[in-house]
Design an enzyme around this catalytic site. Structure first.
Site, PDB file in Angstrom:
ATOM      1  N   LYS A 180     -17.737  38.310 -70.256  1.00 56.40           N
ATOM      2  CA  LYS A 180     -18.053  39.650 -70.748  1.00 56.40           C
ATOM      3  C   LYS A 180     -17.315  39.778 -72.071  1.00 56.40           C
ATOM      4  CE  LYS A 180     -16.915  43.372 -71.274  1.00 56.40           C
ATOM      5  NZ  LYS A 180     -16.762  43.818 -72.680  1.00 56.40           N
ATOM      6  N   GLU A 256      -3.678  37.804 -70.693  1.00 58.26           N
ATOM      7  CA  GLU A 256      -3.038  37.565 -71.989  1.00 58.26           C
ATOM      8  C   GLU A 256      -3.124  38.898 -72.725  1.00 58.26           C
ATOM      9  OE1 GLU A 256      -2.392  37.271 -75.419  1.00 58.26           O
ATOM     10  OE2 GLU A 256      -4.047  35.861 -75.772  1.00 58.26           O
ATOM     11  N   CYS A 290      -2.575  39.233 -81.273  1.00 56.65           N
ATOM     12  CA  CYS A 290      -1.499  39.597 -80.341  1.00 56.65           C
ATOM     13  C   CYS A 290      -0.227  38.819 -80.632  1.00 56.65           C
ATOM     14  CB  CYS A 290      -1.958  39.399 -78.908  1.00 56.65           C
ATOM     15  SG  CYS A 290      -2.743  37.821 -78.680  1.00 56.65           S
ATOM     16  N   GLU A 388       2.694  48.110 -80.589  1.00 56.52           N
ATOM     17  CA  GLU A 388       2.024  46.954 -81.185  1.00 56.52           C
ATOM     18  C   GLU A 388       1.221  47.479 -82.376  1.00 56.52           C
ATOM     19  OE1 GLU A 388      -0.782  44.937 -78.622  1.00 56.52           O
ATOM     20  OE2 GLU A 388      -0.471  43.070 -79.715  1.00 56.52           O
TER      21      GLU A 388
HETATM   22  P1  ADP Z   1      -8.645  46.190 -77.654  1.00 55.72           P
HETATM   23  O1  ADP Z   1      -7.671  47.322 -77.573  1.00 55.72           O
HETATM   24  O2  ADP Z   1      -8.149  44.971 -78.298  1.00 55.72           O
HETATM   25  O3  ADP Z   1     -10.030  46.587 -78.022  1.00 55.72           O
HETATM   26  P2  ADP Z   1      -9.365  46.187 -74.910  1.00 55.72           P
HETATM   27  O4  ADP Z   1      -8.400  45.818 -73.855  1.00 55.72           O
HETATM   28  O5  ADP Z   1      -9.836  47.588 -74.994  1.00 55.72           O
HETATM   29  O6  ADP Z   1      -8.700  45.660 -76.216  1.00 55.72           O
HETATM   30  O7  ADP Z   1     -10.649  45.266 -74.853  1.00 55.72           O
HETATM   31  C1  ADP Z   1     -10.619  43.917 -74.481  1.00 55.72           C
HETATM   32  C2  ADP Z   1     -11.819  43.619 -73.621  1.00 55.72           C
HETATM   33  O8  ADP Z   1     -11.749  44.421 -72.462  1.00 55.72           O
HETATM   34  C3  ADP Z   1     -13.158  43.937 -74.254  1.00 55.72           C
HETATM   35  O9  ADP Z   1     -14.098  42.965 -73.852  1.00 55.72           O
HETATM   36  C4  ADP Z   1     -13.512  45.278 -73.656  1.00 55.72           C
HETATM   37  O10 ADP Z   1     -14.900  45.506 -73.588  1.00 55.72           O
HETATM   38  C5  ADP Z   1     -12.962  45.117 -72.267  1.00 55.72           C
HETATM   39  N1  ADP Z   1     -12.662  46.367 -71.554  1.00 55.72           N
HETATM   40  C6  ADP Z   1     -12.202  47.534 -72.059  1.00 55.72           C
HETATM   41  N2  ADP Z   1     -12.038  48.432 -71.078  1.00 55.72           N
HETATM   42  C7  ADP Z   1     -12.409  47.830 -69.913  1.00 55.72           C
HETATM   43  C8  ADP Z   1     -12.462  48.221 -68.539  1.00 55.72           C
HETATM   44  N3  ADP Z   1     -12.085  49.435 -68.140  1.00 55.72           N
HETATM   45  N4  ADP Z   1     -12.888  47.316 -67.632  1.00 55.72           N
HETATM   46  C9  ADP Z   1     -13.250  46.075 -68.024  1.00 55.72           C
HETATM   47  N5  ADP Z   1     -13.217  45.640 -69.290  1.00 55.72           N
HETATM   48  C10 ADP Z   1     -12.798  46.495 -70.226  1.00 55.72           C
END
Ligand code: ADP
Length: 487
Positions: A180, A256, A290, A388
């Site tokens: 995903k 990670e 990161c 961060e």
């Molecule tokens: P960033 O802050 O770097 O955008 P995120 O942690 O929001 O990092 O996003 C990293 C990944 O996690 C992306 O693929 C995003 O679509 C996914 N993501 C964000 N929220 C959720 C959630 N509640 N459940 C599953 N995947 C998620």
């Protein structure tokens, strides 16, 4: 987008060896952060497509796991070759959806492909063990087996390499995967799927699901008992949610997550080398990695000199379109990201920080360009100390001695990467051992490589990617106790 192989610009998701539209034909837009223009409409999948992909992966797993490591390695090797043959196009797609300069995108494609090459080779080295028995008639054998269906959720800052770093060891181990990708950068993932199909992975072994509602997909991937393992790279906040959601089915999880990397310069450091490392560790990907240096700590004796040399190097950076050759820093990924950086800088300035260079957005909203920035006169009470930054802002703290800097460096819940510069050998060992981080750069600002274990401790997560350790996360250990009888 100018591609030699336009087939690589794929907008559909990839399930069971076929590219598919969403069941309800919904799409979402992908925009170029350089100018905000839409570059593609991508299939917007949901829970039912995810469930379908999980079932197909489970079916494919029955035969994929039975291949020899060499057989799986041969397909991975073809996938690697195809990635390298298409490196220019893959880099163009990456720059257009993510913004980083083309030279960095090419670097990422090469880095991403190197995991595929590495694990294509490692596939045949999943060695077990024999253990001398605990009784005269007992023989003990240990084998390693693939864990099963794996889900991988990946971020937008490395839209290619974060996928291959997870998928290559999983596939080499004999697992089937569902990826995903981040909704901001789905096109790099789809391009990898195009090449995976061409490389000859059997249907269902490698699947990509794109969605504008990650929480829906995440909920299915974490709650479905067919999925045996979740590997996630992204924010600590989302990592914690996914870890909790994975508890009910007791999934193996690798995380990670975020970092708050210290970059320490001791008074005996080679300052020019330190400046070079600092620029690389801070401004790569506009500060959006990161492992980016987050807090600079410079010993008081060399502080002024370092600030002067570093600021000069920062002023020489060229900000602009990632597709222009001379550009070294591209746009930030989205408005939310630039607003956060503005908040951090405002908070620091309010509390007495001095802006040595940069300090503001270039142009007006909706421009996503932020000036490469250096802040001095900073202290622990500012957000730049414990948040961060994830942007091109370098706060430079002053310290007196080793004890003080170790305590400052470790004063964070994060523990991903740390860097330090100095020459004294005893101190190098002491400091490297005292820093509570999973990865330490000593006299270097660049630490990521296929051959070394990438990963963090504390709230930066657990699990290791790449290297001889990287396959362990996708394997189960089975032990057989064999009674040979008295004969
Ligand atoms: P960033 O802050 O770097 O955008 P995120 O942690 O929001 O990092 O996003 C990293 C990944 O996690 C992306 O693929 C995003 O679509 C996914 N993501 C964000 N929220 C959720 C959630 N509640 N459940 C599953 N995947 C998620």
């Amino acid at each position: 987008m100018n591609l030699k192989n336009p087939k690589l610009l794929e907008t559909r998701s990839f399930i069971n060896g076929r590219f598919i539209n969403a069941n309800d034909n919904k799409t979402f837009s992908v925009t170029n952060p350089y100018d905000g223009k839409t570059i593609a409409e991508v299939a917007d999948c949901g829970q039912s497509e995810t469930l379908g992909a999980i079932k197909e992966a489970q079916e494919a797993y029955r035969s994929w796991k039975k291949l020899t490591g060499t057989e799986r390695g041969q397909i991975l090797r073809r996938w690697y070759d195809l990635q390298m043959e298409n490196i220019d196009d893959l880099a163009t797609i990456l720059t257009c959806e993510q913004g980083k300069p083309l030279v960095e995108s090419k670097g990422e494609i090469g880095y991403g492909a190197s995991f595929v090459e590495w694990f294509a080779e490692e596939a045949r080295r999943v060695y077990g063990d024999t253990i001398p028995g605990h009784q005269r008639d007992k023989r003990i054998i240990v084998i390693k087996q693939p864990i099963g269906v794996v889900a991988a959720i990946t971020p937008w800052n490395f839209p290619n390499a974060m996928i291959t770093r997870k998928v290559a060891p999983a596939l080499a181990a004999g697992c089937c995967v569902i990826i995903k990708p981040a909704e901001l950068t789905p096109l790099s993932a789809n391009a990898l799927a195009v090449l995976a199909k061409e490389a000859g992975f059997p249907p269902g072994v490698f699947n990509v699901i794109n969605s504008s509602t990650p929480e829906v997909i995440g909920r299915e991937l974490t709650s479905n008992s067919i999925v045996k393992k979740l590997s996630f790279t992204g924010s600590t906040e989302v990592g914690k949610i996914l870890l909790k959601q994975s508890a009910d089915t007791v999934k193996k999880v690798s995380l990670e997550l975020g970092g708050n990397a210290p970059f320490i310069v001791f008074d005996d450091a080679d300052l020019d080398k330190a400046v070079e490392g600092a620029v690389a560790a801070k401004y790569r990907n506009a500060g959006q990695t990161c492992v980016c240096a987050n807090r600079f700590f410079v010993q008081d004796e060399v502080y002024d000199k370092f600030v002067q040399k570093f600021s000069k190097a920062v002023r020489a950076q060229k900000v602009g379109s990632g597709l222009s050759e001379e550009v070294t820093i591209g746009p930030m990924i989205e408005e939310k990201a630039i607003l956060f950086v503005e908040e951090l800088v405002a908070n620091a300035v309010e509390r007495g920080a001095e802006v040595i260079t940069g300090g503001r957005r270039i142009g007006d909203v909706p421009s996503l360009f932020y000036q490469p920035t250096v802040l001095t006169n900073v202290n622990k009470n500012m957000m730049v100390f414990d948040q961060e930054i994830f942007g091109p802002v370098a706060p430079i703290f002053k310290f007196k001695d080793e004890d003080e800097v170790i305590s400052l460096a470790n004063d964070t819940p994060y523990g991903l990467a740390a860097y330090f510069y100095g020459k004294d050998h005893s101190r190098i060992w002491r400091v490297a051992e005292e820093l509570e981080y999973g990865m330490i750069g000593i006299n270097t600002g660049m630490i990521s490589t296929t051959v070394a274990p990438f990963g963090g401790i504390k709230e930066s997560g657990f699990g290791r990617e790449g290297s001889k350790y990287g396959m362990d996360d996708y394997l189960e250990i089975k032990y057989m106790c064999w009674d040979i009888g008295n004969g």
